[in-house]
Scaffold this motif. Structure first.
Motif, PDB file in Angstrom:
ATOM      1  N   ALA A 117       6.402   4.945  -1.750  1.00  0.00           N
ATOM      2  CA  ALA A 117       7.724   5.534  -1.533  1.00  0.00           C
ATOM      3  C   ALA A 117       8.820   4.686  -2.172  1.00  0.00           C
ATOM      4  N   ALA A 118       8.662   3.355  -2.135  1.00  0.00           N
ATOM      5  CA  ALA A 118       9.661   2.481  -2.749  1.00  0.00           C
ATOM      6  C   ALA A 118       9.690   2.675  -4.267  1.00  0.00           C
ATOM      7  N   TYR A 119       8.510   2.781  -4.892  1.00  0.00           N
ATOM      8  CA  TYR A 119       8.463   3.037  -6.328  1.00  0.00           C
ATOM      9  C   TYR A 119       9.058   4.409  -6.652  1.00  0.00           C
ATOM     10  N   GLY A 120       8.750   5.403  -5.816  1.00  0.00           N
ATOM     11  CA  GLY A 120       9.323   6.724  -6.030  1.00  0.00           C
ATOM     12  C   GLY A 120      10.835   6.716  -5.945  1.00  0.00           C
ATOM     13  N   SER A 121      11.383   5.985  -4.965  1.00  0.00           N
ATOM     14  CA  SER A 121      12.835   5.867  -4.848  1.00  0.00           C
ATOM     15  C   SER A 121      13.425   5.163  -6.061  1.00  0.00           C
ATOM     16  N   PHE A 122      12.730   4.126  -6.552  1.00  0.00           N
ATOM     17  CA  PHE A 122      13.230   3.396  -7.719  1.00  0.00           C
ATOM     18  C   PHE A 122      13.292   4.303  -8.937  1.00  0.00           C
ATOM     19  N   PHE A 123      12.213   5.023  -9.233  1.00  0.00           N
ATOM     20  CA  PHE A 123      12.200   5.901 -10.408  1.00  0.00           C
ATOM     21  C   PHE A 123      13.231   7.022 -10.268  1.00  0.00           C
TER      22      PHE A 123
ATOM     23  N   PHE B 109       1.901  14.739   0.872  1.00  0.00           N
ATOM     24  CA  PHE B 109       1.188  13.517   1.227  1.00  0.00           C
ATOM     25  C   PHE B 109       0.564  12.939  -0.046  1.00  0.00           C
ATOM     26  N   ILE B 110       1.098  11.803  -0.483  1.00  0.00           N
ATOM     27  CA  ILE B 110       0.675  11.194  -1.743  1.00  0.00           C
ATOM     28  C   ILE B 110       0.273   9.749  -1.476  1.00  0.00           C
ATOM     29  N   VAL B 111      -0.991   9.430  -1.754  1.00  0.00           N
ATOM     30  CA  VAL B 111      -1.522   8.099  -1.479  1.00  0.00           C
ATOM     31  C   VAL B 111      -1.242   7.147  -2.631  1.00  0.00           C
TER      32      VAL B 111
ATOM     33  N   LEU C  86       8.011  11.963   7.149  1.00  0.00           N
ATOM     34  CA  LEU C  86       6.593  12.266   7.346  1.00  0.00           C
ATOM     35  C   LEU C  86       6.007  11.438   8.482  1.00  0.00           C
ATOM     36  N   TRP C  87       6.334  10.156   8.521  1.00  0.00           N
ATOM     37  CA  TRP C  87       5.794   9.312   9.582  1.00  0.00           C
ATOM     38  C   TRP C  87       6.362   9.695  10.947  1.00  0.00           C
ATOM     39  N   ALA C  88       7.622  10.085  10.984  1.00  0.00           N
ATOM     40  CA  ALA C  88       8.233  10.467  12.266  1.00  0.00           C
ATOM     41  C   ALA C  88       7.563  11.706  12.853  1.00  0.00           C
ATOM     42  N   ASP C  89       6.927  12.514  11.999  1.00  0.00           N
ATOM     43  CA  ASP C  89       6.262  13.727  12.459  1.00  0.00           C
ATOM     44  C   ASP C  89       4.814  13.480  12.882  1.00  0.00           C
ATOM     45  N   SER C  90       4.334  12.246  12.754  1.00  0.00           N
ATOM     46  CA  SER C  90       2.945  11.920  13.100  1.00  0.00           C
ATOM     47  C   SER C  90       2.841  11.553  14.576  1.00  0.00           C
ATOM     48  N   PRO C  91       1.765  11.940  15.250  1.00  0.00           N
ATOM     49  CA  PRO C  91       1.672  11.726  16.691  1.00  0.00           C
ATOM     50  C   PRO C  91       1.271  10.311  17.098  1.00  0.00           C
ATOM     51  N   GLU C  92       0.643   9.524  16.217  1.00  0.00           N
ATOM     52  CA  GLU C  92       0.155   8.214  16.608  1.00  0.00           C
ATOM     53  C   GLU C  92       1.311   7.262  16.918  1.00  0.00           C
TER      54      GLU C  92
ATOM     55  N   ALA D  54       0.837  -1.200   0.000  1.00  0.00           N
ATOM     56  CA  ALA D  54       0.000   0.000   0.000  1.00  0.00           C
ATOM     57  C   ALA D  54       0.868   1.246   0.000  1.00  0.00           C
ATOM     58  N   GLY D  55       0.247   2.354  -0.400  1.00  0.00           N
ATOM     59  CA  GLY D  55       0.905   3.645  -0.322  1.00  0.00           C
ATOM     60  C   GLY D  55       0.672   4.289   1.037  1.00  0.00           C
ATOM     61  N   ASP D  56       0.916   5.564   1.114  1.00  0.00           N
ATOM     62  CA  ASP D  56       0.764   6.274   2.378  1.00  0.00           C
ATOM     63  C   ASP D  56      -0.716   6.435   2.719  1.00  0.00           C
ATOM     64  N   SER D  57      -0.994   6.629   4.016  1.00  0.00           N
ATOM     65  CA  SER D  57      -2.371   6.792   4.476  1.00  0.00           C
ATOM     66  C   SER D  57      -2.353   7.579   5.775  1.00  0.00           C
ATOM     67  N   ARG D  58      -3.477   8.254   6.057  1.00  0.00           N
ATOM     68  CA  ARG D  58      -3.619   8.932   7.343  1.00  0.00           C
ATOM     69  C   ARG D  58      -3.823   7.936   8.478  1.00  0.00           C
ATOM     70  N   GLU D  59      -4.303   6.743   8.137  1.00  0.00           N
ATOM     71  CA  GLU D  59      -4.505   5.698   9.141  1.00  0.00           C
ATOM     72  C   GLU D  59      -3.272   4.815   9.200  1.00  0.00           C
ATOM     73  N   PRO D  60      -2.644   4.685  10.360  1.00  0.00           N
ATOM     74  CA  PRO D  60      -1.391   3.917  10.434  1.00  0.00           C
ATOM     75  C   PRO D  60      -1.532   2.477   9.964  1.00  0.00           C
ATOM     76  N   GLU D  61      -2.655   1.838  10.318  1.00  0.00           N
ATOM     77  CA  GLU D  61      -2.811   0.424   9.972  1.00  0.00           C
ATOM     78  C   GLU D  61      -2.988   0.199   8.470  1.00  0.00           C
ATOM     79  N   LEU D  62      -3.262   1.270   7.716  1.00  0.00           N
ATOM     80  CA  LEU D  62      -3.469   1.158   6.266  1.00  0.00           C
ATOM     81  C   LEU D  62      -2.285   1.693   5.466  1.00  0.00           C
ATOM     82  N   SER D  63      -1.289   2.225   6.131  1.00  0.00           N
ATOM     83  CA  SER D  63      -0.167   2.858   5.439  1.00  0.00           C
ATOM     84  C   SER D  63       0.892   1.828   5.062  1.00  0.00           C
TER      85      SER D  63
END
Length: 432
Positions: A213-219, A369-371, A390-396, A199-208
């Motif tokens: 990001a891996a595809y973005g790094s590859f390209f 933030f790109i899903v 981005l994840w390190a800046d999230s409070p959850e 999955a891509g990024d998400s506002r919900e931790p369990e869905l992120s």
């Protein structure tokens, strides 16, 4: 004679004292170096232990078993199974109905809302996809495993301190009772977290996840390698083999060495000013990121390639020229192939450095933030280091473990690339 012997003895005593002092200093320096190495290993070990202990639980996810009745009145009230109509059905209502059936004592509206919060919002899409793939489920009752909410997941993984008062916990006492009932009924289990890799990024931790990001790094690295490697090797060959030794080439060499030490954020500012503001390329796309990282990586590749060319013995050049090869043939057919392992090693190290860069990519907008998972170099995307930021800046609390897990994946890539560089050097290296 006695005076000479005494003088000789005094001289030897002084020499021996000097030797003892020097050996003692050498031993002290040796132990100081070993101590520094051990201290560094301790800090590195502490870093790795901290990251792994915080992140290994992200590779598991808590699931809850629900008895879902695929109510035709809520999915297809008029018996129509058109995919467009099915996609807009009230699948969240099916999950809520299942939860109410398991906990009939929960009648208060506020408590119902808290009860429904035990299940992730992503469960709705799981139910929808199941119906879309198999419309025959409509009208049947099935056991379905759905993703639990992140707080539920953190509790099962032991990341919530139950000794704290209820006001200081994200999980309340009534939720603890419901979760206990679910565990008693064997409706809770932990599974391998495939979502983290698919999955891509998400506002919900369990869905992120890290797929986007891996595809973005590859390209991004693909663009960087495509541009930096041929340009860097060509520049190294020209400077080392063909360029005249004068003041201008000296200035170029000094500037290349200086560029290797320039802070990476400066290249980000250059990319923002030139590629985005001047050429009008879109922000937050791997193409611009690859261009910026190529500029940053070029000095490293040029310096490593020149060192590899210098390591080729002059006798190789002389032998090729002696049998009638032109200077260009000598370089392309003999010198460059022998220097290629060193060039590849420097390139891989440069790519590893580019993979871990964050600052220049933040300047060109790859912090958005790109899903969606990017499909080409022109699609907006993030990269692994920026995703970690981005994840390190999230409070959850759930994002803390995902941050550490993403760092583990990034470190695995970096270590693999460095091991590949070492392997290439060992495999193709020739000793003259």
């Amino acid at each position: 004679m006695n005076n000479q012997q005494q003088q000789h003895k005094k001289t030897m005593d002084r020499v021996q004292k000097g030797l003892d002092r020097r050996y003692r200093q050498e031993r002290h320096f040796k132990w100081l170096g070993l101590g520094a190495i051990m201290l560094g290993l301790v800090f590195v070990s502490f870093l790795f232990i901290t990251i792994i202990s915080n992140g290994y639980t992200a590779f598991q996810q808590t699931y809850v078993k629900l008895d879902v009745f695929y109510d035709p009145e809520m999915i297809a009230p008029i018996g129509e199974t058109d995919p467009e109509l099915l996609s807009r059905a009230n699948y969240g209502g099916l999950i809520k109905a299942s939860m109410r059936q398991m906990f009939p004592d929960v009648t208060n509206r506020r408590e119902k809302k808290v009860l429904y919060g035990l299940i992730s919002s992503g469960a709705t899409y799981e139910i929808r996809d199941a119906v879309m793939n198999n419309p025959e489920l409509i009208g049947t009752k099935q056991e379905v495993w759905v993703v639990a909410d992140d707080d539920f997941d953190m509790l099962i993984k032991g990341h919530i301190d139950l000794r704290l008062p209820e006001s200081d916990r994200r999980i309340k006492d009534n939720q603890l009772a419901w979760i206990h009932d679910l565990q008693e009924q064997d409706r809770v289990e932990k599974r391998f977290n495939t979502t983290f890799f698919t999955a891509g990024d998400s506002r919900e931790p369990e869905l992120s996840g890290i797929k986007g990001a891996a595809y973005g790094s590859f390209f991004t690295l693909l663009i960087c390698l495509t541009l930096a490697f041929p340009v860097g090797v060509a520049a190294a060959v020209y400077l080392e083999e063909f360029a005249p030794k004068n003041r201008w080439t000296d200035i170029i060499e000094v500037n290349i060495n200086n560029l290797a030490a320039v802070p990476s954020i400066v290249f980000g500012l250059l990319g923002l000013a030139v590629f985005i503001n001047f050429f009008g390329l879109p922000r937050s796309v791997p193409l611009v990121g690859g261009l910026v990282l190529a500029l940053m990586t070029l000095p490293t590749i040029i310096i490593a390639s020149r060192a590899a060319l210098k390591s080729v013995p002059p006798s190789i050049r002389e032998a090729a020229l002696g049998v009638g090869a032109s200077p260009m043939q000598t370089i392309t057919h003999h010198v460059v192939p022998l220097a290629l392992p060193g060039m590849l090693t420097g390139t891989i190290i440069g790519m590893a450095q580019a993979l871990g860069e964050t600052a220049p990519l933040l300047m060109i907008g790859m912090v958005a933030f790109i899903v969606d998972v990017p499909g080409s170099v022109m699609d907006p995307s993030a990269v692994l280091p920026v995703q970690i930021y981005l994840w390190a800046d999230s409070p959850e609390r759930a994002f803390v473990e995902r941050t550490s897990a993403a760092i583990m994946i990034l470190l695995a890539f970096l270590i693999s690339m460095n091991l590949l560089a070492v392997w290439l050097r060992k495999k193709f290296e020739r000793r003259w």
